[in-house]
Design an enzyme around this catalytic site. Structure first.
Site, PDB file in Angstrom:
ATOM      1  N   ASP A   1     -22.821  -3.303 -12.244  1.00  9.96           N
ATOM      2  CA  ASP A   1     -22.470  -4.047 -11.311  1.00  9.96           C
ATOM      3  C   ASP A   1     -23.215  -5.420 -10.876  1.00  9.96           C
ATOM      4  O   ASP A   1     -24.451  -5.412 -10.641  1.00  9.96           O
ATOM      5  CB  ASP A   1     -22.351  -3.323  -9.975  1.00  9.96           C
TER       6      ASP A   1
ATOM      7  N   ASP B   1     -20.353   3.282 -13.348  1.00  8.35           N
ATOM      8  CA  ASP B   1     -20.772   2.219 -12.560  1.00  8.35           C
ATOM      9  C   ASP B   1     -22.304   2.098 -12.192  1.00  8.35           C
ATOM     10  O   ASP B   1     -22.555   3.166 -11.416  1.00  8.35           O
ATOM     11  CB  ASP B   1     -19.725   1.990 -11.548  1.00  8.35           C
TER      12      ASP B   1
ATOM     13  N   HIS C   1     -10.389  -3.744  -9.535  1.00  3.48           N
ATOM     14  CA  HIS C   1     -10.613  -3.412  -8.401  1.00  3.48           C
ATOM     15  C   HIS C   1     -10.872  -4.332  -7.269  1.00  3.48           C
ATOM     16  O   HIS C   1     -10.768  -4.336  -6.085  1.00  3.48           O
ATOM     17  CB  HIS C   1     -11.324  -2.144  -7.882  1.00  3.48           C
ATOM     18  N   ASP C   2     -11.453  -5.660  -7.953  1.00  5.90           N
ATOM     19  CA  ASP C   2     -11.716  -6.803  -7.032  1.00  5.90           C
ATOM     20  C   ASP C   2     -10.558  -7.829  -7.314  1.00  5.90           C
ATOM     21  O   ASP C   2     -10.747  -8.867  -6.694  1.00  5.90           O
ATOM     22  CB  ASP C   2     -13.026  -7.340  -7.683  1.00  5.90           C
TER      23      ASP C   2
ATOM     24  N   GLU D   1     -21.127  -7.042 -15.378  1.00  5.57           N
ATOM     25  CA  GLU D   1     -20.489  -7.775 -14.534  1.00  5.57           C
ATOM     26  C   GLU D   1     -21.446  -9.122 -14.227  1.00  5.57           C
ATOM     27  O   GLU D   1     -22.524  -9.129 -13.776  1.00  5.57           O
ATOM     28  CB  GLU D   1     -19.943  -7.378 -13.150  1.00  5.57           C
TER      29      GLU D   1
HETATM   30  C1  GLC Z   1     -19.102  -6.190  -7.499  1.00  2.30           C
HETATM   31  C2  GLC Z   1     -17.884  -5.022  -7.466  1.00  2.30           C
HETATM   32  C3  GLC Z   1     -17.609  -5.206  -6.133  1.00  2.30           C
HETATM   33  C4  GLC Z   1     -18.430  -5.073  -5.030  1.00  2.30           C
HETATM   34  C5  GLC Z   1     -19.648  -5.971  -5.325  1.00  2.30           C
HETATM   35  C6  GLC Z   1     -20.894  -5.571  -4.751  1.00  2.30           C
HETATM   36  O1  GLC Z   1     -18.464  -7.434  -7.652  1.00  2.30           O
HETATM   37  O2  GLC Z   1     -17.176  -4.954  -8.391  1.00  2.30           O
HETATM   38  O3  GLC Z   1     -16.336  -4.213  -5.807  1.00  2.30           O
HETATM   39  O4  GLC Z   1     -18.048  -5.558  -3.627  1.00  2.30           O
HETATM   40  O5  GLC Z   1     -20.061  -5.997  -6.650  1.00  2.30           O
HETATM   41  O6  GLC Z   1     -21.559  -4.495  -5.011  1.00  2.30           O
END
Ligand code: GLC
Ligand code: CA
Length: 576
Positions: A207, A98, A344-345, A268
């Site tokens: 991320d 990540d 995980h979100d 992402e």
């Molecule tokens: C992304 C991650 C999440 C995190 C956010 C800030 O969305 O998947 O878990 O809180 O970024 O890093």
């Protein structure tokens, strides 16, 4: 044609805190992961995406990094990391790390330096703004540089006394945004990427990578977000996603780093459109292999509601069809999709889109079929292969997630919402649904830890656990194993064109995949009622065979009138 490995791969996401604890401190760790690789190998996955394990104060469970080149002590050491990586590679499993570089931790050495003075060489690694009105009290609307609200509530601007400026944080105040306009910062990021690639990792999940280019105006300010609700603070994400220099930065990263290694990359990308998905995943002019888009994750929230994802709305299956089909069609042959229902979100797919009660196993298998037969690289989030569901903890004190806790506080105090309603939203959408420890067996703490788990287990563990699933031939695990194997045996699963059928049917989801003369039909029942599937008359189907199904196919059926049982999924090869 030479298919890149990441197109034929299935990725398994590990959330290290909750996977397996090797030393009894209640927190999952690298040695725990190494001890469970047989499980991944049996499932047949090709790649692991590991959520952050870097040194971090853990304000956002590791998405706040204070040293990009070291491992957090609670997860282990670099030696443990090397051992884990070697054990994965020995099993033919690749590792994707990540990469969290939209922001760092406020405890990172860069930020510690940056905040001391405007002349510090690291100052320009972060994003600073003067108060809008120098005479207004610090933190007041007139003083704040703009009206953006942070993801975890409050303003995105935090005052820094030594320099007399605000710094920007799109997430928590312990996650200051990095300044990608600064070429020196960009070089630091490329260097740390090389550090991990040279150590042997096979790529990155990036991320919130489409937030790195901010919408700067000529005068050095960041524009206000449109006012969509009462009060000063407004959602600013629409302005920071897909900013003006995004593609330029990503192409630079590609040329500086990615082109020199055999990697897999997935970005992402909240609020990404298909056009951005195409641009960024274009193999020639793009930069990354694929994106995590969010459109299908937003369909069960009320659009425009200030509560955002917490404003619950039942999913209309026709919306899901329109969204998925658009991504499938518009990226076919020119870009590449990632396929996911959980991470995980997000809450657990079986609870969100299936039935985590009576039809848990069958509906989880149906959702897996539906997902994996689309075109793209599928992601399995830990526990999904067990059909693990959401949790409904009684009080907010049982939750650990910063987003959930902050939302609860603001909703129940500042906005005066009914706590019971807020808990209902948390049960449906809270991130801790996905973060409960992995249930390995029916022993104490489900075999996750010999100590006290950092977050309570899902109370379903005596029934829903990996040992049970492996022992039961009819489990979600063994079905996923077959789904994953299917991709290896049939190029149509990877390369076939997607065509949606029955766009307006409220409960049946059907599509075909076509590659040359070969055509497959996928039919899924997204309901607990029997539904009659009617194949459109122009599709010849006198002869056919079932490739995979989550219930023994009823014999002698006519595809032009095929009864589909509750949560049934079938993949059929049409033979003419
Ligand atoms: C992304 C991650 C999440 C995190 C956010 C800030 O969305 O998947 O878990 O809180 O970024 O890093
Ligand atoms: Ca541990």
């Amino acid at each position: 044609m030479n298919t890149p490995w990441w197109k034929s791969s299935v990725v398994y996401q590990i959330y290290p805190r909750s996977f397996c604890d090797s030393n009894g401190d209640g927190i999952g760790d690298l040695r725990g992961i190494t001890s469970k690789l047989d499980h991944l190998q049996a499932l047949g996955v090709d790649v692991v995406w590991l959520s952050p394990v870097y040194r971090s104060p853990q304000d956002d469970n590791g998405y706040d990094i204070s040293d990009y080149r070291d491992i957090a002590p609670e997860f282990g050491t670099l030696a443990d990391f090397d051992e884990m990586l070697a054990a994965m590679h020995a099993r033919g499993i690749r590792l994707v790390m990540d990469l969290v570089v939209n922001h760092s931790s406020d405890e990172h050495a860069w930020f510690q330096q940056a905040r001391t003075s405007r002349d510090n060489p690291y100052h320009d690694h972060y994003i600073w703004c003067e108060p809008r009105d120098a005479a207004a009290p610090i933190g007041s609307p007139a003083s704040l540089p703009n009206n953006w609200e942070a993801a975890f509530n409050g303003s995105v601007w935090e005052w820094n006394e030594p320099t007399g400026e605000y710094y920007l944080h799109m997430f928590s105040r312990k996650q200051p945004d990095l300044n990608w306009e600064n070429p020196a910062l960009r070089q630091e990021v490329y260097a740390l990427m090389r550090f991990w690639l040279e150590r042997g990792v096979d790529g990155f999940r990036m991320d919130v990578i489409n937030m790195i280019s901010k919408p700067w105006r000529e005068d050095g300010s960041l524009p206000d977000a449109p006012v969509v609700r009462d009060g000063f603070l407004q959602p600013g994400f629409a302005l920071t996603c897909n900013g003006p220099r995004l593609l330029e930065f990503l192409r630079e990263m590609r040329h500086e780093v990615l082109d020199h290694h055999d990697t897999m990359t997935v970005g992402e990308a909240p609020m990404a459109t298909t056009r951005q998905g195409r641009e960024i995943s274009d193999p020639i002019d793009g930069a990354l292999n694929m994106l995590f888009q969010f459109e299908h994750m937003d369909l069960d929230s009320l659009p425009g509601d200030p509560r955002g994802k917490w404003a619950l709305k039942p999913l209309d299956l026709r919306d899901l069809k329109r969204t998925m089909a658009r991504w499938q069609d518009e990226l076919h042959g020119c870009g590449w999709n990632s396929l996911y229902l959980g991470n995980h979100d997000q809450p657990r797919p079986v609870s969100r889109f299936g039935d985590d009660g009576e039809h848990r196993v069958r509906s989880a298998q149906m959702l897996g079929t539906w997902l994996h037969l689309h075109q793209g690289t599928p992601y399995v989030y830990q526990g999904e292969e067990l059909g693990l569901g959401n949790v409904r903890f009684a009080t907010i004190d049982d939750y650990q997630d910063i987003e959930t806790r902050n939302m609860y506080r603001v909703a129940t105090t500042e906005r005066g919402e009914d706590p019971a309603e807020v808990m209902r939203a948390i049960h449906a959408k809270g991130r801790d649904n996905a973060r409960t420890p992995m249930p390995w067996n029916d022993g104490p703490n489900a075999g996750f830890t010999t100590g006290t788990p950092w977050l309570k287990l899902n109370p379903s563990w005596p029934q829903v656990n990996a040992a049970q699933a492996v022992a039961d031939a009819g489990s979600v695990f063994h079905y996923y194993r077959r789904l994953i194997a299917l991709r290896k045996a049939h190029p149509i699963v990877i390369d076939g064109r997607h065509d949606l059928l029955l766009a307006e049917h409220p409960a049946l989801y059907a599509y075909t995949r076509t590659l040359g003369a070969e055509r497959w039909l996928v039919v899924c029942n997204f309901s607990a009622d029997e539904q009659l599937f009617e194949l459109p008359a122009d599709i010849p189907a006198a002869r056919w065979e079932t490739v995979i199904a989550n219930i023994e196919p009823a014999g002698g059926a006519d595809l032009h009138a095929l009864p589909m049982r509750p949560w049934e999924a079938r993949v059929i090869r049409l033979l003419g």
